[in-house]
Design a protein around this motif. Structure first.
Motif, PDB file in Angstrom:
ATOM      1  N   GLU A   1     -17.219  13.527 -16.469  1.00 12.85           N
ATOM      2  CA  GLU A   1     -17.340  12.710 -15.253  1.00 12.85           C
ATOM      3  C   GLU A   1     -18.361  11.574 -15.379  1.00 12.85           C
ATOM      4  O   GLU A   1     -18.027  10.416 -15.098  1.00 12.85           O
ATOM      5  N   PRO A   2     -19.571  11.845 -15.807  1.00 14.60           N
ATOM      6  CA  PRO A   2     -20.516  10.724 -15.913  1.00 14.60           C
ATOM      7  C   PRO A   2     -20.139   9.719 -16.988  1.00 14.60           C
ATOM      8  O   PRO A   2     -20.357   8.514 -16.827  1.00 14.60           O
ATOM      9  N   PHE A   3     -19.545  10.190 -18.104  1.00 11.91           N
ATOM     10  CA  PHE A   3     -19.184   9.265 -19.169  1.00 11.91           C
ATOM     11  C   PHE A   3     -17.926   8.466 -18.818  1.00 11.91           C
ATOM     12  O   PHE A   3     -17.779   7.324 -19.227  1.00 11.91           O
ATOM     13  N   ARG A   4     -17.031   9.069 -18.016  1.00 11.74           N
ATOM     14  CA  ARG A   4     -15.853   8.332 -17.589  1.00 11.74           C
ATOM     15  C   ARG A   4     -16.246   7.182 -16.679  1.00 11.74           C
ATOM     16  O   ARG A   4     -15.642   6.115 -16.697  1.00 11.74           O
ATOM     17  N   ALA A   5     -17.256   7.409 -15.863  1.00  8.07           N
ATOM     18  CA  ALA A   5     -17.721   6.348 -14.970  1.00  8.07           C
ATOM     19  C   ALA A   5     -18.271   5.161 -15.763  1.00  8.07           C
ATOM     20  O   ALA A   5     -18.098   4.002 -15.391  1.00  8.07           O
ATOM     21  N   GLU A   6     -18.917   5.471 -16.901  1.00  6.38           N
ATOM     22  CA  GLU A   6     -19.479   4.408 -17.729  1.00  6.38           C
ATOM     23  C   GLU A   6     -18.430   3.763 -18.620  1.00  6.38           C
ATOM     24  O   GLU A   6     -18.480   2.560 -18.888  1.00  6.38           O
ATOM     25  N   ALA A   7     -17.469   4.560 -19.122  1.00 10.54           N
ATOM     26  CA  ALA A   7     -16.434   4.052 -20.030  1.00 10.54           C
ATOM     27  C   ALA A   7     -15.109   4.707 -19.661  1.00 10.54           C
ATOM     28  O   ALA A   7     -14.774   5.771 -20.187  1.00 10.54           O
ATOM     29  N   PRO A   8     -14.346   4.121 -18.719  1.00 16.12           N
ATOM     30  CA  PRO A   8     -13.122   4.741 -18.223  1.00 16.12           C
ATOM     31  C   PRO A   8     -12.106   5.078 -19.301  1.00 16.12           C
ATOM     32  O   PRO A   8     -11.292   5.977 -19.133  1.00 16.12           O
ATOM     33  N   CYS A   9     -12.109   4.371 -20.410  1.00 19.27           N
ATOM     34  CA  CYS A   9     -11.112   4.605 -21.457  1.00 19.27           C
ATOM     35  C   CYS A   9     -11.598   5.577 -22.522  1.00 19.27           C
ATOM     36  O   CYS A   9     -10.936   5.769 -23.538  1.00 19.27           O
ATOM     37  N   ALA A  10     -12.796   6.139 -22.328  1.00 18.12           N
ATOM     38  CA  ALA A  10     -13.363   7.023 -23.349  1.00 18.12           C
ATOM     39  C   ALA A  10     -12.456   8.226 -23.584  1.00 18.12           C
ATOM     40  O   ALA A  10     -11.875   8.782 -22.656  1.00 18.12           O
ATOM     41  N   SER A  11     -12.344   8.626 -24.835  1.00 16.80           N
ATOM     42  CA  SER A  11     -11.484   9.755 -25.194  1.00 16.80           C
ATOM     43  C   SER A  11     -12.231  11.068 -25.054  1.00 16.80           C
ATOM     44  O   SER A  11     -12.542  11.752 -26.029  1.00 16.80           O
ATOM     45  N   GLY A  12     -12.531  11.448 -23.849  1.00 19.54           N
ATOM     46  CA  GLY A  12     -13.171  12.723 -23.588  1.00 19.54           C
ATOM     47  C   GLY A  12     -14.564  12.807 -24.170  1.00 19.54           C
ATOM     48  O   GLY A  12     -15.210  11.815 -24.485  1.00 19.54           O
ATOM     49  N   CYS A  13     -15.025  14.042 -24.347  1.00 13.33           N
ATOM     50  CA  CYS A  13     -16.385  14.250 -24.831  1.00 13.33           C
ATOM     51  C   CYS A  13     -16.558  13.847 -26.284  1.00 13.33           C
ATOM     52  O   CYS A  13     -17.690  13.636 -26.739  1.00 13.33           O
ATOM     53  N   LEU A  14     -15.463  13.718 -27.014  1.00 14.91           N
ATOM     54  CA  LEU A  14     -15.581  13.291 -28.405  1.00 14.91           C
ATOM     55  C   LEU A  14     -15.947  11.816 -28.505  1.00 14.91           C
ATOM     56  O   LEU A  14     -16.310  11.335 -29.578  1.00 14.91           O
ATOM     57  N   ALA A  15     -15.854  11.075 -27.385  1.00 14.40           N
ATOM     58  CA  ALA A  15     -16.264   9.674 -27.368  1.00 14.40           C
ATOM     59  C   ALA A  15     -17.567   9.501 -26.601  1.00 14.40           C
ATOM     60  O   ALA A  15     -18.008   8.384 -26.365  1.00 14.40           O
ATOM     61  N   SER A  16     -18.179  10.602 -26.215  1.00 14.92           N
ATOM     62  CA  SER A  16     -19.449  10.547 -25.498  1.00 14.92           C
ATOM     63  C   SER A  16     -20.599  10.402 -26.501  1.00 14.92           C
ATOM     64  O   SER A  16     -20.380  10.436 -27.710  1.00 14.92           O
ATOM     65  N   PRO A  17     -21.829  10.238 -26.029  1.00 21.04           N
ATOM     66  CA  PRO A  17     -22.959  10.188 -26.964  1.00 21.04           C
ATOM     67  C   PRO A  17     -22.965  11.385 -27.914  1.00 21.04           C
ATOM     68  O   PRO A  17     -22.548  12.482 -27.545  1.00 21.04           O
ATOM     69  N   GLN A  18     -23.432  11.169 -29.113  1.00 24.90           N
ATOM     70  CA  GLN A  18     -23.331  12.147 -30.186  1.00 24.90           C
ATOM     71  C   GLN A  18     -23.841  13.529 -29.781  1.00 24.90           C
ATOM     72  O   GLN A  18     -23.243  14.555 -30.148  1.00 24.90           O
ATOM     73  N   ALA A  19     -24.893  13.588 -29.017  1.00 27.01           N
ATOM     74  CA  ALA A  19     -25.497  14.871 -28.665  1.00 27.01           C
ATOM     75  C   ALA A  19     -24.559  15.772 -27.867  1.00 27.01           C
ATOM     76  O   ALA A  19     -24.719  16.997 -27.863  1.00 27.01           O
ATOM     77  N   TYR A  20     -23.573  15.175 -27.191  1.00 29.89           N
ATOM     78  CA  TYR A  20     -22.678  15.950 -26.335  1.00 29.89           C
ATOM     79  C   TYR A  20     -21.343  16.259 -27.003  1.00 29.89           C
ATOM     80  O   TYR A  20     -20.454  16.836 -26.377  1.00 29.89           O
ATOM     81  N   ARG A  21     -21.176  15.891 -28.245  1.00 29.95           N
ATOM     82  CA  ARG A  21     -19.905  16.123 -28.917  1.00 29.95           C
ATOM     83  C   ARG A  21     -19.777  17.534 -29.468  1.00 29.95           C
ATOM     84  O   ARG A  21     -18.683  17.987 -29.788  1.00 29.95           O
ATOM     85  N   ASP A  22     -20.902  18.242 -29.573  1.00 30.68           N
ATOM     86  CA  ASP A  22     -20.897  19.631 -30.028  1.00 30.68           C
ATOM     87  C   ASP A  22     -21.003  20.536 -28.800  1.00 30.68           C
ATOM     88  O   ASP A  22     -22.005  20.486 -28.079  1.00 30.68           O
ATOM     89  N   PRO A  23     -19.994  21.372 -28.515  1.00 32.86           N
ATOM     90  CA  PRO A  23     -20.047  22.233 -27.330  1.00 32.86           C
ATOM     91  C   PRO A  23     -21.241  23.172 -27.304  1.00 32.86           C
ATOM     92  O   PRO A  23     -21.635  23.635 -26.227  1.00 32.86           O
ATOM     93  N   ASP A  24     -21.823  23.466 -28.485  1.00 31.69           N
ATOM     94  CA  ASP A  24     -22.945  24.405 -28.542  1.00 31.69           C
ATOM     95  C   ASP A  24     -24.299  23.713 -28.648  1.00 31.69           C
ATOM     96  O   ASP A  24     -25.320  24.376 -28.875  1.00 31.69           O
ATOM     97  N   SER A  25     -24.332  22.408 -28.458  1.00 26.79           N
ATOM     98  CA  SER A  25     -25.600  21.693 -28.602  1.00 26.79           C
ATOM     99  C   SER A  25     -26.549  22.006 -27.434  1.00 26.79           C
ATOM    100  O   SER A  25     -26.106  22.345 -26.328  1.00 26.79           O
ATOM    101  N   PRO A  26     -27.861  21.900 -27.670  1.00 24.70           N
ATOM    102  CA  PRO A  26     -28.830  22.121 -26.575  1.00 24.70           C
ATOM    103  C   PRO A  26     -28.571  21.181 -25.404  1.00 24.70           C
ATOM    104  O   PRO A  26     -28.773  21.572 -24.241  1.00 24.70           O
ATOM    105  N   GLU A  27     -28.165  19.950 -25.688  1.00 21.97           N
ATOM    106  CA  GLU A  27     -27.922  18.985 -24.609  1.00 21.97           C
ATOM    107  C   GLU A  27     -26.785  19.445 -23.705  1.00 21.97           C
ATOM    108  O   GLU A  27     -26.852  19.298 -22.483  1.00 21.97           O
TER     109      GLU A  27
END
Length: 405
Positions: A12-38
């Motif tokens: 939701e927050p990343f879609r607001a910034e980049a509507p065409c983003a391809s899900g969490c894999l196009a989000s900032p690097q820290a959020y691309r790993d489902p098990d990351s601390p972020e």
């Protein structure tokens, strides 16, 4: 469920910034790993929002269960037939949670054929065979169980994908693709096991280029083949008689990816493909237009052989009768006489719709999957077209007619 809800909330927050983003894999690097601390901190800080998305899935499950109970009620006892897609959305939760499993930059599709001279790119990432085996096929098993739990039958889209998928390289098109093979025996064995556990029939969508090995493997395991009126032809290109259809099959007039009966009759699909430049040449377009005129005559001749030709309709190839409600009902009655175990009917065909639900090989050129039916469900039983088709099917599926006795 938790990962799906986390993915949906995280988008939701990343879609607001980049509507065409391809899900969490196009989000900032820290959020691309489902098990990351972020990601864990995000879930804790948005616990209510994550819970909301989990609740929506609970509602969907509750509604599907209610639907299944309704169609299995005494007097109906049919059950739902669900559809298993050939892969996942590269912007979806599955690709995020199992990203090591998929070749995320590649796509699957189909090579060029008579229906798509440029081939098809479905825009879905293929699973990597070796990595699927390394997981002991856990994602595949989980997907089957989730779909079979509320289904009397499961249609496996592009069932040939259990043996091979047509990979298109990053930045390429279908002309650059090639087939990649999968462990057919392992995957088919899992399908058989889960089918038995869930008491769920399996339909294999085996249309298009089907390797002989696939049909040879499906038949002894009881997987139903998919047989369409438009494709079932004899050696002279005439339409097969109902008695010549296989028992172990689902029979239908057409599918969402092919023209409706009215669209086929009027050549609407040929007009649309020509307008979009999907024919390689004017000669090919003219050839298919000529073939379609011959197919109309062949279909009328097939109905005449079965004594189903509506009154006043001529088989003269020089005439082009309308696709009337009576003619549409006769075609469905023709299919109802086949010995095939299951018959499916598209409401677009019952209601005489011109446009097909989806035109493969297109995205924004036509409104794929966005056309509404002209009649609400509650009005079907009072509709003359609907009742004519139901009457013809009921007569054709009677046991004495069904067995050809």
């Amino acid at each position: 469920l938790e990962r799906f809800a986390a993915h949906t909330a995280l988008r939701e927050p990343f879609r607001a910034e980049a509507p065409c983003a391809s899900g969490c894999l196009a989000s900032p690097q820290a959020y691309r790993d489902p098990d990351s601390p972020e990601v864990r901190r995000f879930v804790e800080s948005r616990r209510e929002r994550v819970g909301f998305h989990a609740w929506l899935q609970w509602l969907a499950e509750e509604q599907l269960a209610a639907c299944e109970a309704r169609v299995r009620a005494p007097g109906t006892a049919v059950g739902t037939c669900l559809d298993l897609a050939v892969s996942v959305d590269r912007a979806g939760a599955d690709a995020w949670a199992w990203q090591h499993l998929y070749a995320l930059e590649a796509s699957i599709g189909a090579p060029p054929d008579d229906f798509n001279f440029r081939g098809q790119d479905w825009g879905l990432p293929p699973p990597i065979p070796e990595r699927l085996a390394e997981t002991a096929y856990a994602p595949f098993v989980a997907t089957l169980r989730a779909n079979m739990r509320r289904a009397a039958a499961l249609r496996i889209d592009h069932v040939m994908g259990l043996m091979r998928l047509f990979w298109i390289p990053p930045g390429g098109d279908p002309l650059d693709g090639c087939y990649v093979h999968y462990p057919l025996e392992d995957l088919l064995g899992i399908v058989a096991l889960e089918s038995h556990r869930n008491r769920c029939m399996v339909v294999g969508e085996d249309l298009g280029t089907v390797p002989d090995e696939v049909r040879a493997a499906l038949e002894p395991r009881g997987v139903l083949s998919y047989r369409l009126l438009l494709f079932e032809r004899a050696g002279d290109r005439g339409f097969k008689s109902p008695a010549d259809y296989p028992v172990q099959a689902v029979v239908a007039a057409s599918t969402h990816d092919l023209p409706t009966l009215r669209g086929f009759w009027l050549g609407r699909d040929l007009e649309l493909r020509a307008s979009l430049g999907l024919f390689p040449s004017e000669e090919e377009r003219a050839r298919q237009v000529g073939n379609r005129a011959e197919d109309r005559a062949r279909l009328l001749q097939a109905l005449e052989r079965e004594g189903l030709l509506p009154a006043g309709v001529s088989t003269d190839p020089r005439s082009t009768p309308e696709m009337t409600p009576e003619l549409g009902a006769a075609i469905h009655a023709y299919l109802a006489r086949t010995p095939s175990k299951v018959m499916m009917v598209q409401m677009e065909d019952v209601l005489g719709q011109l446009e097909q639900a989806n035109l493969p090989g297109t995205t924004d050129e036509v409104p794929n999957w966005r056309r509404r039916l002209p009649l609400d469900l509650e009005q079907w039983s009072a509709n003359p077209r609907f009742n004519a088709v139901v009457k013809g099917i009921a007569l054709g599926r009677r046991s004495d007619v069904h067995r050809g006795e």
